[in-house]
Design a protein around this motif. Structure first.
Motif, PDB file in Angstrom:
ATOM      1  N   HIS A 113     -49.995  -9.595  -7.555  1.00 52.69           N
ATOM      2  CA  HIS A 113     -49.042  -9.227  -8.599  1.00 52.69           C
ATOM      3  C   HIS A 113     -48.129  -8.097  -8.136  1.00 52.69           C
ATOM      4  O   HIS A 113     -46.963  -8.037  -8.517  1.00 52.69           O
ATOM      5  CB  HIS A 113     -49.790  -8.796  -9.853  1.00 52.69           C
ATOM      6  CG  HIS A 113     -48.922  -8.200 -10.906  1.00 52.69           C
ATOM      7  ND1 HIS A 113     -48.232  -8.960 -11.812  1.00 52.69           N
ATOM      8  CD2 HIS A 113     -48.587  -6.921 -11.172  1.00 52.69           C
ATOM      9  CE1 HIS A 113     -47.527  -8.177 -12.594  1.00 52.69           C
ATOM     10  NE2 HIS A 113     -47.723  -6.924 -12.226  1.00 52.69           N
ATOM     11  N   ARG A 133     -43.916 -11.315  -9.152  1.00 47.99           N
ATOM     12  CA  ARG A 133     -44.234 -11.312 -10.584  1.00 47.99           C
ATOM     13  C   ARG A 133     -45.059 -12.534 -10.976  1.00 47.99           C
ATOM     14  O   ARG A 133     -46.070 -12.440 -11.610  1.00 47.99           O
ATOM     15  CB  ARG A 133     -42.946 -11.310 -11.383  1.00 47.99           C
ATOM     16  CG  ARG A 133     -42.310  -9.954 -11.399  1.00 47.99           C
ATOM     17  CD  ARG A 133     -41.246  -9.930 -12.426  1.00 47.99           C
ATOM     18  NE  ARG A 133     -41.122  -8.575 -12.952  1.00 47.99           N
ATOM     19  CZ  ARG A 133     -40.469  -8.278 -14.037  1.00 47.99           C
ATOM     20  NH1 ARG A 133     -39.895  -9.230 -14.723  1.00 47.99           N
ATOM     21  NH2 ARG A 133     -40.375  -7.046 -14.457  1.00 47.99           N
ATOM     22  N   GLU A 134     -44.583 -13.675 -10.573  1.00 45.27           N
ATOM     23  CA  GLU A 134     -45.265 -14.916 -10.939  1.00 45.27           C
ATOM     24  C   GLU A 134     -46.036 -15.381  -9.711  1.00 45.27           C
ATOM     25  O   GLU A 134     -45.433 -15.711  -8.699  1.00 45.27           O
ATOM     26  CB  GLU A 134     -44.217 -15.955 -11.332  1.00 45.27           C
ATOM     27  CG  GLU A 134     -44.778 -17.131 -12.065  1.00 45.27           C
ATOM     28  CD  GLU A 134     -45.064 -16.790 -13.515  1.00 45.27           C
ATOM     29  OE1 GLU A 134     -45.911 -17.440 -14.100  1.00 45.27           O
ATOM     30  OE2 GLU A 134     -44.435 -15.854 -14.037  1.00 45.27           O
ATOM     31  N   ASP A 180     -52.054 -16.238 -10.719  1.00 44.98           N
ATOM     32  CA  ASP A 180     -51.962 -16.220 -12.180  1.00 44.98           C
ATOM     33  C   ASP A 180     -52.002 -17.629 -12.760  1.00 44.98           C
ATOM     34  O   ASP A 180     -52.641 -17.890 -13.771  1.00 44.98           O
ATOM     35  CB  ASP A 180     -50.665 -15.524 -12.621  1.00 44.98           C
ATOM     36  CG  ASP A 180     -50.636 -14.080 -12.152  1.00 44.98           C
ATOM     37  OD1 ASP A 180     -51.703 -13.579 -11.782  1.00 44.98           O
ATOM     38  OD2 ASP A 180     -49.558 -13.475 -12.146  1.00 44.98           O
ATOM     39  N   LEU A 181     -51.292 -18.545 -12.089  1.00 44.14           N
ATOM     40  CA  LEU A 181     -51.271 -19.926 -12.589  1.00 44.14           C
ATOM     41  C   LEU A 181     -52.658 -20.545 -12.467  1.00 44.14           C
ATOM     42  O   LEU A 181     -53.100 -21.273 -13.360  1.00 44.14           O
ATOM     43  CB  LEU A 181     -50.247 -20.749 -11.816  1.00 44.14           C
ATOM     44  CG  LEU A 181     -48.811 -20.523 -12.279  1.00 44.14           C
ATOM     45  CD1 LEU A 181     -47.836 -21.282 -11.400  1.00 44.14           C
ATOM     46  CD2 LEU A 181     -48.650 -20.968 -13.731  1.00 44.14           C
ATOM     47  N   THR A 222     -54.741 -19.385 -15.314  1.00 45.81           N
ATOM     48  CA  THR A 222     -54.409 -20.099 -16.554  1.00 45.81           C
ATOM     49  C   THR A 222     -55.014 -21.503 -16.557  1.00 45.81           C
ATOM     50  O   THR A 222     -55.550 -21.960 -17.563  1.00 45.81           O
ATOM     51  CB  THR A 222     -52.887 -20.193 -16.724  1.00 45.81           C
ATOM     52  OG1 THR A 222     -52.339 -18.891 -16.603  1.00 45.81           O
ATOM     53  CG2 THR A 222     -52.525 -20.762 -18.080  1.00 45.81           C
ATOM     54  N   LEU A 223     -54.942 -22.167 -15.407  1.00 44.75           N
ATOM     55  CA  LEU A 223     -55.513 -23.522 -15.320  1.00 44.75           C
ATOM     56  C   LEU A 223     -57.024 -23.467 -15.541  1.00 44.75           C
ATOM     57  O   LEU A 223     -57.578 -24.224 -16.338  1.00 44.75           O
ATOM     58  CB  LEU A 223     -55.184 -24.142 -13.957  1.00 44.75           C
ATOM     59  CG  LEU A 223     -55.817 -25.511 -13.717  1.00 44.75           C
ATOM     60  CD1 LEU A 223     -55.251 -26.536 -14.679  1.00 44.75           C
ATOM     61  CD2 LEU A 223     -55.616 -25.980 -12.286  1.00 44.75           C
ATOM     62  N   GLN A 245     -58.708 -21.309 -17.060  1.00 38.62           N
ATOM     63  CA  GLN A 245     -59.033 -20.908 -18.409  1.00 38.62           C
ATOM     64  C   GLN A 245     -58.967 -22.094 -19.379  1.00 38.62           C
ATOM     65  O   GLN A 245     -59.514 -22.046 -20.468  1.00 38.62           O
ATOM     66  CB  GLN A 245     -58.062 -19.821 -18.859  1.00 38.62           C
ATOM     67  CG  GLN A 245     -58.633 -18.952 -19.926  1.00 38.62           C
ATOM     68  CD  GLN A 245     -57.838 -17.696 -20.110  1.00 38.62           C
ATOM     69  OE1 GLN A 245     -56.666 -17.640 -19.741  1.00 38.62           O
ATOM     70  NE2 GLN A 245     -58.436 -16.684 -20.674  1.00 38.62           N
ATOM     71  N   SER A 246     -58.275 -23.146 -18.962  1.00 36.28           N
ATOM     72  CA  SER A 246     -58.124 -24.303 -19.844  1.00 36.28           C
ATOM     73  C   SER A 246     -59.290 -25.274 -19.716  1.00 36.28           C
ATOM     74  O   SER A 246     -59.278 -26.326 -20.345  1.00 36.28           O
ATOM     75  CB  SER A 246     -56.823 -25.035 -19.524  1.00 36.28           C
ATOM     76  OG  SER A 246     -55.759 -24.117 -19.502  1.00 36.28           O
ATOM     77  N   ARG A 285     -58.713 -11.861 -15.785  1.00 35.46           N
ATOM     78  CA  ARG A 285     -57.510 -11.410 -16.505  1.00 35.46           C
ATOM     79  C   ARG A 285     -57.632  -9.967 -16.961  1.00 35.46           C
ATOM     80  O   ARG A 285     -56.708  -9.173 -16.821  1.00 35.46           O
ATOM     81  CB  ARG A 285     -57.283 -12.295 -17.735  1.00 35.46           C
ATOM     82  CG  ARG A 285     -56.678 -13.624 -17.410  1.00 35.46           C
ATOM     83  CD  ARG A 285     -56.383 -14.350 -18.693  1.00 35.46           C
ATOM     84  NE  ARG A 285     -55.067 -13.966 -19.165  1.00 35.46           N
ATOM     85  CZ  ARG A 285     -54.081 -14.836 -19.321  1.00 35.46           C
ATOM     86  NH1 ARG A 285     -54.275 -16.097 -19.053  1.00 35.46           N
ATOM     87  NH2 ARG A 285     -52.912 -14.442 -19.741  1.00 35.46           N
TER      88      ARG A 285
END
Lengths: 338, 628, 296
Positions: free
Chosen positions: A128, A132-133, A137-138, A141-142, A144-145, A222
């Motif tokens: 980070h 930024r992206e 991070d992605l 998120t994946l 976490q789903s 996170r």
């Protein structure tokens, strides 16, 4: 320091008693809304209305609900949670047999989750700092789903079906009989020196624990990452840098010590997530724990068992939150001020 | 020379440049300065002038998106800008030490003072067996009481001044050649500020360290430093011996900065305020000539197109200004305030008081223990009585924690007193009495300390100024005008441009936000404004604008003002009467001129001694005390 | 006044641009839009009735594999039901539960959070106590007990999720309300004479709305997972309603012989939840100025 821990434990215990009574009452009332008669299963088909009434009286079901609750509470205080309707055994012995398995599973899952998330959180933070992206991070998120029970199914597909290297049913191999000293398979088999059985237990534990850990770690990553980002903006980090400390030292010695605080809080709050996951994961892996027992109790409308397990889960959650409070206070000097 | 910086130029790199769609803009331009061993150089400028950036660059921290495009930073014969990062880091904390701005948050909150210090000494290579004793010695050297006990304490258990002493002890532990102190006393109370500066001077003399002191306070710098460099918008406008720069400032900006500072002693004078504000980084690329041109009271036509060079006016005194101006200064222009009509409003003493506090106590309790028992924690205000007359400007001074902000909250009704009476316009305010509450709202309004927090970011300036019109029952004073009429009127009253109505707080500068803050309080035409530290966050030149605005409003609208401030000079400028507060009580009260000229209470005397005098030849700060 | 209107319009446009400039919002929103379309148009786009059993075609593989048929694009399960059609119909229950539960939890949780955080004192302590009490239960355990009590059905599932997950909104939003409450502009509104209700609605609520929207999006994903969990156990809905959790439960028996039957609902759940999380993350970054700066 010891005094502080003791004070927290005493305060927690004092607060826990009304909490447990209230929660038991909530469960009790909710279960009495039940549309089907849970006693039907207990009676033989030839039973008369007289038999049914006798059974109700015997189990105390003919009393008004507040009275029933007080009876239950009185018995619970004396260590009697009633008998399971479907298993025809005392609820306490059923729970007692299943609890160590669940605790073992949760602790191993937590250990794996921490082993993944601490480096993961630090990595996500370092990436980070550069962009930024980030892919990290992605990925988080994946991950976490994917809930734990889907991990369980996916892991079975990969390590049980496509590449069958790990067992995915039960707690140990069928030929193994657990000694039952502490109830924790890994400890019992280790102290009795049965290393081959020990590795069997471990391999049985691996997939369920991994399922739980994989769904738990994105949350930890996170919080840790954002804790580190917060810490990075603090003046003490810049001052440490201006004192000539290396970046590695600043990250691991200074920032992490601060970022760990919100992480501990979060783990305490979200431990319920781990237990929720254990419900289905235990069921999928045929793991003889409390979660599995709960699913069976729910399917069979086994009210005394449901009530008992609900109480157990509350006790476990309160215990974990006490541990978290003590840990937090020990690691955070700001709470130690008089 | 221990440190010599030549022609240092820092430019916004590709990222910032691409956004503006222009070529790289020099955020710092041609900074040249030097410090010798045992000398103190003051780097003075308002916020955004780039002074902290210079300090960071010397440490090798180039902010993201910027790049050094020119210049040298020679330290002890080596160019720091050419050193590898690892080499440079070896100098930091050893040969180059830093003292930060916010001492409390500059120490790791989860480590004890001993642990942090130990880590520092370990890096310095002190053997582990000797470190414990060394820490105690270093802490004792900065006059910290009971250093053995201090080692086991955490930063949050210390005061800001004590934390700063610890950081100073760590900085001098390595006997550094260069010390960079970035606003080391800004976050501290006035009294500890004096102690810390005295300590810094003492240690600096002892170790013969070269010091770069970064500060916004020109007067403070003149007393502590041997030399001063003044920065404006990334440019050095003046450099010279400290007394000379303060005594005979040559650049119009330095002169304005010096004049905009109100005095605690001496004859009262009207503060001249520079119009406008310093251009931000994004505005710099549009400026071709002198960066001060737009605000300069004596600008020549050529100044707008040609950047000026640093010229030496007398030996060692350099000024970046047109040749004629620097040597022949014109009197600094004031604003339209008539000097003759100027004085702090005394108010109407024949009328009954506007606000009266009788034996008011405010105490705080906290929940404690497992069952949430209440426990008295402190008296913020202790049996305090005061009165404010119509049209009067009254000041309350005191350090943080003296309870002066609690008085503001009590008077506006944000807090109910634990004991005592509060009368507003002759009627007692009782909790739950809606009529008095409404009367009080129409009579007393508050100007908040931090305009950033006081303005809802989702409201436009128009909706902020005239927020009172959203009430179902608007006050009588509001009914006379429509909302847009009143909005335009208030905008003019507080001196904001006409196009500001549709802007949002994020689009305003700090001074402009404070004007909106004042305008909102004025909307219902109150008879008393309560202003809590409203200029403490502002730069000197903007502060002068706001002070003059308040004086003008007081005269024109006959509104009274209760000014709460830690800054004695601001209170003297605005208020005809002053109260000195300590620990929840008023320890001294009287006409401002009398109290400041002949303070009776020791605390008042202490506060007055803590203010750097305007005359650079008076020795200040007083010698270091043993008191923490 | 026209200048004011223009300013507001400009702000609105900027806001829209900021939202669409976030790739996560685009991708997440896109996924959810597709799932919603599939759910709405299920009657027209699904090749079969989800309950129709074709006993001649049991466990047929997807159309591209050996022995697959075009009539069953993603194959059939052990009862000869079309997997694709079941997945499409399953989206209906998932989305209804997701949206309605999130809405209910948001309304209850945010209202209590606003009241507690704003007024503080006894109200706050009472609400805080109930939240703590609720959070002493593992969430799914509480849902299970509720379902045992009230019986099965989509409406009951929604009720169970709302009654459990309002605490998540309450806890997180309350923390944000507390921060806003301490801002001076809230006190300023009170001093001007705004009533508590008006202050709450005009000063506090707008400041926490971005957070509420973000939580709503994430909560949809959580609710979809809870529904799948419950129907996997077999508690959530009657057998004649098709859900992804049911498909998973049905497919477990054939895991060795017919992987695709399991993989289809697994993917459906993961992709939909991912859509909710991406949208939530994107909204959080786009709407919260503090996070926007640090790119969290």
């Amino acid at each position: 320091m010891f005094q502080l821990s003791l004070a927290i434990i005493v305060r927690r215990l004092a607060a826990a008693i009304p909490t447990l009574v209230l929660l038991s009452l909530v469960v009790f009332v909710v279960l009495r809304l039940l549309p089907v008669d849970p006693l039907a299963a207990l009676l033989p088909p030839s039973a008369t209305a007289e038999d049914a009434r006798a059974l109700r009286a015997q189990l105390g079901f003919d009393q008004p609900i507040p009275m029933q609750f007080l009876i239950w509470l009185w018995e619970a205080v004396r260590g009697n949670l009633g008998n399971s309707i479907n298993f025809h055994q005392p609820v306490t012995s059923l729970i007692g047999a299943a609890m160590p398995a669940t605790i073992e599973l949760a602790l191993v899952a937590l250990a794996i989750a921490l082993a993944i998330s601490v480096p993961g959180g630090a990595l996500a933070f370092v990436l980070h700092q550069r962009a930024r992206e980030t892919a990290a991070d992605l990925t988080v998120t994946l991950l976490q789903s994917i809930p734990s029970f889907l991990w369980a199914l996916l892991l079975i597909i990969v390590f049980g079906v496509l590449w069958p290297v790990l067992p995915f049913s039960g707690r140990v191999g069928q030929e193994v009989v657990l000694p039952g000293i502490t109830g924790f398979a890994l400890i019992d088999l280790l102290i009795t020196g049965r290393l081959r059985d020990w590795s069997s237990a471990l391999s049985h534990l691996l997939l369920p624990a991994l399922s739980l850990a994989l769904s738990f770690s994105p949350m930890v990553i996170r919080v840790l990452r954002s804790g580190l980002i917060d810490a990075a903006g603090e003046p003490y980090v810049e001052v440490a840098r201006l004192r000539g400390l290396s970046e590695t030292r600043i990250l691991w010695r200074h920032m992490l010590k601060n970022a760990v605080l919100p992480t501990i809080t979060m783990i305490g709050v979200q431990f319920g997530f781990l237990f929720s996951g254990a419900l289905l994961v235990e069921m999928i892996f045929g793991f003889p724990g409390v979660g599995n027992l709960m699913v069976q109790a729910v399917k069979g409308n086994d009210m005394p068992l449901i009530q008992g397990i609900a109480l157990l889960f509350c006790v476990l959650m309160l215990a974990i939150n006490t541990v978290v409070d003590v840990l937090y206070a020990l690691l955070n000097p700001r709470l130690r001020a008089p | 020379m221990m440190l010599s910086v030549t022609n240092l130029t820092l430019s916004a790199g590709e990222q910032a440049g691409a956004k503006a769609g222009a070529k790289a803009v020099a955020v710092l331009r041609d900074i040249t300065l030097s410090v010798a061993r045992g000398r103190v150089l003051g780097l003075v400028g308002e916020s955004g002038a780039g002074k902290s950036m210079v300090g960071r660059l010397i440490a090798g921290h180039t902010p993201r998106g910027f790049a050094v495009t020119r210049g040298q930073v020679m330290f002890d014969g080596r160019d720091l800008l050419q050193l590898a990062a690892a080499e440079r880091r070896k100098l930091l904390g050893r040969r180059i030490a830093f003292i930060p701005q916010e001492p409390l948050s500059s120490l790791n909150p989860v480590m004890t003072i001993g642990q942090t210090f130990d880590e520092h000494l370990m890096l310095l290579g002190v053997a582990s067996g000797e470190r414990a004793a060394a820490i105690v010695n270093h802490l004792a050297a900065v006059h910290l009481p009971r250093p053995e006990a201090m080692v086991r304490r955490y930063p949050h258990e210390l005061s800001g001044g004590q934390c700063q002493r610890v950081l100073i002890a760590m900085a001098f532990a390595s006997d550094p050649a260069l010390l960079i102190a970035d606003e080391p006393t800004t976050a501290l109370d006035v009294v500890s500020q004096t102690h810390i500066l005295a300590l810094l001077k003492e240690q600096q003399r002892l170790h013969q360290t070269a010091v770069l002191l970064i500060t916004h306070d020109l007067r403070l710098a003149a007393h502590v430093c041997d030399e001063i460099a003044v920065l404006y918008a990334g440019e050095q406008v003046e450099r010279g011996a400290a007394r000379e720069v303060l005594g005979q400032p040559c650049h119009p900006y330095t002169r304005a900065l010096q004049a905009a500072n109100p005095d605690v002693h001496g004859s009262q004078r009207q503060l001249p305020a520079l119009a406008g504000q310093m251009p931000g980084i994004s505005a710099l690329s549009a400026i071709a000539g002198c960066r001060f041109f737009a605000r300069c009271p004596q600008a020549l036509a050529a100044c707008g197109s040609e950047p000026q060079l640093l010229r030496e006016v007398t030996t060692g005194h350099w000024v970046r200004c047109a040749p004629g101006c620097a040597t022949n200064p014109a009197p600094v222009a004031g604003d339209d305030l008539q000097s003759a009509a100027w004085s702090a409003p005394v108010g109407d003493w024949n009328s009954p008081p506007l606000v009266e506090l009788q034996e008011v106590t405010l105490s705080y309790t906290a929940r404690w223990g497992a069952f949430g028992q209440r426990k008295l924690v402190s008296h913020a205000v202790n049996k305090l009585s005061l009165r404010i007359q119509p049209g009067e400007f009254v000041g309350i001074v005191g350090e943080s924690g003296s309870g002066k902000s609690s008085i503001a909250r009590l008077i506006v009704g944000a807090e109910a007193p634990t004991a005592g009476r509060i009368n507003i316009a002759g009627r007692e305010r009782i909790p739950g009495d809606a009529t008095v509450a409404r009367l009080s709202r129409e009579c007393v309004q508050m100007i908040f300390q931090d305009p950033h927090s006081a303005l809802n970011p989702r409201r436009s300036v128009y909706r902020l100024l005239t927020q009172a019109y959203e009430l179902d029952h608007t006050a009588g004073s509001l009914a006379r005008k429509t909302r847009p009429e009143r909005g335009a009127e208030l905008l003019a009253d507080v001196g904001l441009p006409a196009d500001a109505l549709s802007r949002y707080p994020a689009q305003l500068s700090g001074g402009q936000k404070q004007r909106v803050n004042i305008g909102r309080a004025l909307c219902v035409m109150p008879r008393l404004l309560v202003a809590d530290e409203i200029v403490s966050g502002l730069d000197v030149s903007v502060q002068a604008q706001i002070l003059n605005l308040l004086l003008e409003l007081g005269r024109r609208a006959n509104v009274a003002l209760l000014l709460i401030s830690h800054d004695l000079s601001v209170v003297r400028y605005l208020c005809s009467r002053v109260m000195v507060m300590q620990a929840g009580s008023i320890v001294e009260e009287g006409k401002t001129e009398e109290v400041f000229a002949r303070p009776q209470h020791p605390y008042t005397q202490l506060l007055l001694r803590s203010v750097p005098p305007a005359d650079p030849s008076i020795a200040w700060p007083p010698a270091p005390g043993q008191k923490p | 006044m026209s200048a004011l209107a223009a300013g507001a319009a400009e702000r609105g446009l900027l806001g829209a641009g900021r939202l669409l400039g976030q790739p996560r919002i685009l991708v997440g929103g896109g996924i959810l839009l597709l799932v919603a379309l599939a759910a709405l148009l299920a009657t027209w786009i699904a090749p079969h009735d989800p309950l129709e059993q074709d006993l001649l075609h049991m466990l047929s593989p997807p159309m591209w594999a050996d022995g697959g048929e075009a009539a069953f694009p993603l194959g059939t399960d052990s009862l000869g039901r079309c997997v694709l059609s079941r997945a499409i119909y399953g989206a209906r229950v998932a989305l209804i539960v997701g949206i309605m539960s999130a809405l209910g939890a948001m309304l209850i949780g945010s209202t209590l959070a606003l009241l507690g955080g704003y007024f503080g004192g006894r109200i706050d302590r009472a609400i805080g106590y109930v939240v703590d009490l609720w959070m002493s239960f593992p969430p799914v355990v509480l849902s299970l007990i509720l379902l045992v009590g009230v019986g099965t059905g989509v409406d009951k599932v929604i009720l169970a999720v709302v009654l459990v997950d309002w605490t998540r909104f309450c806890r997180v939003v309350r923390a944000d309300v507390l921060v806003t409450r301490r801002r001076d502009y809230v006190l300023a509104a009170r001093l001007i004479g705004f009533s508590h209700l008006r202050t709450l609605l005009t000063e506090v609520l707008p400041a926490v709305t971005p957070l509420i929207i973000t939580l709503f999006s994430i909560e949809m994903g959580v609710a979809i997972i809870v529904e799948a969990t419950l129907s996997f156990i077999g508690l959530s809905v009657p057998p004649d309603v098709t859900t992804w959790g049911q498909m998973l439960a049905d497919a477990r028996g054939d895991i060795q012989s017919a992987l695709w039957v399991m993989l289809v609902p697994v993917c459906a759940i993961i992709v939909t939840v991912l859509g909710c999380n991406l949208l939530g993350d994107g909204l959080r970054v786009a709407l919260d100025p503090r996070l926007r700066q640090r790119g969290e």
